[in-house]
Design a protein around this motif. Sequence first.
Motif, PDB file in Angstrom:
ATOM      1  N   TRP A  78      -4.414  19.329 -15.263  1.00  0.00           N
ATOM      2  CA  TRP A  78      -3.409  18.384 -14.781  1.00  0.00           C
ATOM      3  C   TRP A  78      -4.133  17.117 -14.333  1.00  0.00           C
ATOM      4  N   GLU A  79      -3.406  16.005 -14.255  1.00  0.00           N
ATOM      5  CA  GLU A  79      -4.018  14.748 -13.845  1.00  0.00           C
ATOM      6  C   GLU A  79      -3.094  14.004 -12.888  1.00  0.00           C
ATOM      7  N   ILE A  80      -3.681  13.102 -12.112  1.00  0.00           N
ATOM      8  CA  ILE A  80      -2.912  12.307 -11.163  1.00  0.00           C
ATOM      9  C   ILE A  80      -2.859  10.858 -11.633  1.00  0.00           C
ATOM     10  N   VAL A  81      -1.888  10.116 -11.114  1.00  0.00           N
ATOM     11  CA  VAL A  81      -1.761   8.690 -11.409  1.00  0.00           C
ATOM     12  C   VAL A  81      -2.162   7.920 -10.155  1.00  0.00           C
ATOM     13  N   TRP A  82      -3.257   7.141 -10.252  1.00  0.00           N
ATOM     14  CA  TRP A  82      -3.750   6.414  -9.092  1.00  0.00           C
ATOM     15  C   TRP A  82      -2.841   5.223  -8.766  1.00  0.00           C
ATOM     16  N   PRO A  83      -2.618   4.946  -7.499  1.00  0.00           N
ATOM     17  CA  PRO A  83      -1.840   3.755  -7.129  1.00  0.00           C
ATOM     18  C   PRO A  83      -2.555   2.480  -7.558  1.00  0.00           C
ATOM     19  N   ASP A  84      -1.817   1.427  -7.729  1.00  0.00           N
ATOM     20  CA  ASP A  84      -2.417   0.138  -8.098  1.00  0.00           C
ATOM     21  C   ASP A  84      -3.487  -0.263  -7.082  1.00  0.00           C
ATOM     22  N   GLY A  85      -4.613  -0.721  -7.606  1.00  0.00           N
ATOM     23  CA  GLY A  85      -5.684  -1.184  -6.739  1.00  0.00           C
ATOM     24  C   GLY A  85      -6.585  -0.091  -6.217  1.00  0.00           C
ATOM     25  N   CYS A  86      -6.335   1.167  -6.583  1.00  0.00           N
ATOM     26  CA  CYS A  86      -7.157   2.292  -6.104  1.00  0.00           C
ATOM     27  C   CYS A  86      -7.931   2.899  -7.265  1.00  0.00           C
ATOM     28  N   LYS A  87      -9.236   3.022  -7.066  1.00  0.00           N
ATOM     29  CA  LYS A  87     -10.098   3.566  -8.111  1.00  0.00           C
ATOM     30  C   LYS A  87     -10.372   5.047  -7.929  1.00  0.00           C
ATOM     31  N   ASP A  88     -10.306   5.525  -6.678  1.00  0.00           N
ATOM     32  CA  ASP A  88     -10.643   6.925  -6.421  1.00  0.00           C
ATOM     33  C   ASP A  88      -9.905   7.411  -5.182  1.00  0.00           C
ATOM     34  N   ALA A  89     -10.174   8.675  -4.812  1.00  0.00           N
ATOM     35  CA  ALA A  89      -9.477   9.291  -3.680  1.00  0.00           C
ATOM     36  C   ALA A  89      -9.787   8.581  -2.364  1.00  0.00           C
ATOM     37  N   ASN A  90     -10.991   8.092  -2.219  1.00  0.00           N
ATOM     38  CA  ASN A  90     -11.348   7.402  -0.974  1.00  0.00           C
ATOM     39  C   ASN A  90     -10.530   6.124  -0.798  1.00  0.00           C
ATOM     40  N   ASP A  91     -10.314   5.376  -1.890  1.00  0.00           N
ATOM     41  CA  ASP A  91      -9.475   4.180  -1.816  1.00  0.00           C
ATOM     42  C   ASP A  91      -8.071   4.530  -1.335  1.00  0.00           C
ATOM     43  N   VAL A  92      -7.518   5.624  -1.850  1.00  0.00           N
ATOM     44  CA  VAL A  92      -6.162   6.035  -1.455  1.00  0.00           C
ATOM     45  C   VAL A  92      -6.131   6.407   0.017  1.00  0.00           C
ATOM     46  N   LEU A  93      -7.144   7.155   0.468  1.00  0.00           N
ATOM     47  CA  LEU A  93      -7.193   7.599   1.866  1.00  0.00           C
ATOM     48  C   LEU A  93      -7.287   6.404   2.810  1.00  0.00           C
ATOM     49  N   GLY A  97      -3.562   6.412   3.469  1.00  0.00           N
ATOM     50  CA  GLY A  97      -3.536   7.532   4.387  1.00  0.00           C
ATOM     51  C   GLY A  97      -3.559   8.885   3.713  1.00  0.00           C
ATOM     52  N   ALA A  98      -3.765   9.919   4.555  1.00  0.00           N
ATOM     53  CA  ALA A  98      -3.922  11.285   4.052  1.00  0.00           C
ATOM     54  C   ALA A  98      -2.656  11.793   3.374  1.00  0.00           C
ATOM     55  N   ARG A  99      -1.494  11.428   3.901  1.00  0.00           N
ATOM     56  CA  ARG A  99      -0.241  11.922   3.324  1.00  0.00           C
ATOM     57  C   ARG A  99      -0.073  11.447   1.876  1.00  0.00           C
ATOM     58  N   ALA A 100      -0.472  10.207   1.614  1.00  0.00           N
ATOM     59  CA  ALA A 100      -0.369   9.682   0.252  1.00  0.00           C
ATOM     60  C   ALA A 100      -1.249  10.487  -0.701  1.00  0.00           C
ATOM     61  N   LEU A 101      -2.422  10.883  -0.221  1.00  0.00           N
ATOM     62  CA  LEU A 101      -3.318  11.677  -1.061  1.00  0.00           C
ATOM     63  C   LEU A 101      -2.714  13.055  -1.332  1.00  0.00           C
ATOM     64  N   GLN A 102      -2.108  13.649  -0.312  1.00  0.00           N
ATOM     65  CA  GLN A 102      -1.434  14.934  -0.496  1.00  0.00           C
ATOM     66  C   GLN A 102      -0.289  14.810  -1.495  1.00  0.00           C
ATOM     67  N   ASP A 103       0.493  13.725  -1.383  1.00  0.00           N
ATOM     68  CA  ASP A 103       1.621  13.526  -2.283  1.00  0.00           C
ATOM     69  C   ASP A 103       1.163  13.354  -3.729  1.00  0.00           C
ATOM     70  N   MET A 104       0.019  12.709  -3.920  1.00  0.00           N
ATOM     71  CA  MET A 104      -0.497  12.524  -5.271  1.00  0.00           C
ATOM     72  C   MET A 104      -0.830  13.862  -5.927  1.00  0.00           C
ATOM     73  N   ILE A 105      -1.404  14.761  -5.157  1.00  0.00           N
ATOM     74  CA  ILE A 105      -1.717  16.089  -5.694  1.00  0.00           C
ATOM     75  C   ILE A 105      -0.429  16.826  -6.043  1.00  0.00           C
ATOM     76  N   SER A 106       0.570  16.729  -5.170  1.00  0.00           N
ATOM     77  CA  SER A 106       1.848  17.400  -5.438  1.00  0.00           C
ATOM     78  C   SER A 106       2.520  16.835  -6.685  1.00  0.00           C
ATOM     79  N   ALA A 107       2.287  15.552  -6.959  1.00  0.00           N
ATOM     80  CA  ALA A 107       2.946  14.898  -8.088  1.00  0.00           C
ATOM     81  C   ALA A 107       2.094  14.917  -9.357  1.00  0.00           C
TER      82      ALA A 107
END
Length: 357
Positions: A78-93, A97-107
């Motif tokens: 499975w794969e995730i779709v990164w938000p605009d302007g984010c290259k990796d998980a650290n950028d998202v965090l 925030g942490a909730r956005a990273l959790q939501d990405m995994i769920s989606a």
Amino acid sequence: ASFWEAGIKTAASIPHGALDPNSRALRNGEDTPKLSFLHEVSEKLQQFTKIILCLDNDANGRATQAEIARRLGKVRCWEIVWPDGCKDANDVLVRHGARALQDMISAAKPMAIPGLHDASHFRTDLLRMRDGHLSKGYSTGLASIDELFTISPGNWTCVTGHPGSGKSEFVDQVHINLVEKYGWNIAYCSPENPGYVHVSKLIEKRARKRFHPHMKNRMSEQELEDGYNWVNEHFQFLTDENAITIDSVLERLTAAVMRRGVKAVCIDPFNYISLPGKKRDDIEISDMLSSVGLWCKSHETHCFFIAHPKKTPFDVIPKGFDIAGAAAWWAKADFGLTIHRPDQGLFVEAHCWKVRH
């Protein structure tokens, strides 16, 4: 570490960094030390039916993700779709925030499987076909054979012919050509060929000289050593002492794809495969060929599957319907070839009786 910070404790980082998308190893599916970790944790990875890939959103990350998915099998990736302007998980965090990273995994969404697309995927080839152009696969290295078919990863080819016609030798030569031309790695399940005999045949074809010292045009000791090292680098062999099942074959071929980036395989011949015996033979053969076809598509790997025909006169050219469980061999194969030796003489013919599209 970003995923762990967000409470996702099943995350792990690849240890050796991303691959160069322009590298020869990645382009040709060759072995690369950067993916050696897949072999080291292969037993642990086998227990998972869902693996989410979250590599960097850049050219190197996307190329590495595609190759890891090919080796693990896209069916469970499975794969995730990164938000605009984010290259990796650290950028998202950091940014969301942490909730956005959790939501990405769920989606996360299942990765696209070869052969399952909407119409937009075919637009370029559609217009090329309208202009009189057709997509071509990889050359077999034999010009006359390329007129009949070319090697297409994700598909499988049934090869049949009378005993002694040269079916296995033909497949060996095509694989030698694929390694020389494209740098592919190859895997064999060939119970009829003792390993050392098969290696000697491949060395002969690589050196274009005879292996045995008493023959004319024999290879030198240095040519033997060079040929052995070359075969050892590019070929893997499945060996069996007990009954062989298609599940055990595909499991080890999957390991060969993960460990060595194998791009083409051969099962030679069919009659060494043990069927479960729970259904009629024709149904079990059909199920087996469906498994092979799905495996090829999932791993984007080409398979030659050699099957002997039923007893027919040597002047008759056997084709798909002449193999045991014939309807399935004809219907399920992407390509069908017969290697035929008229009058059992020196000259060999190749007959193509099935081409999917």
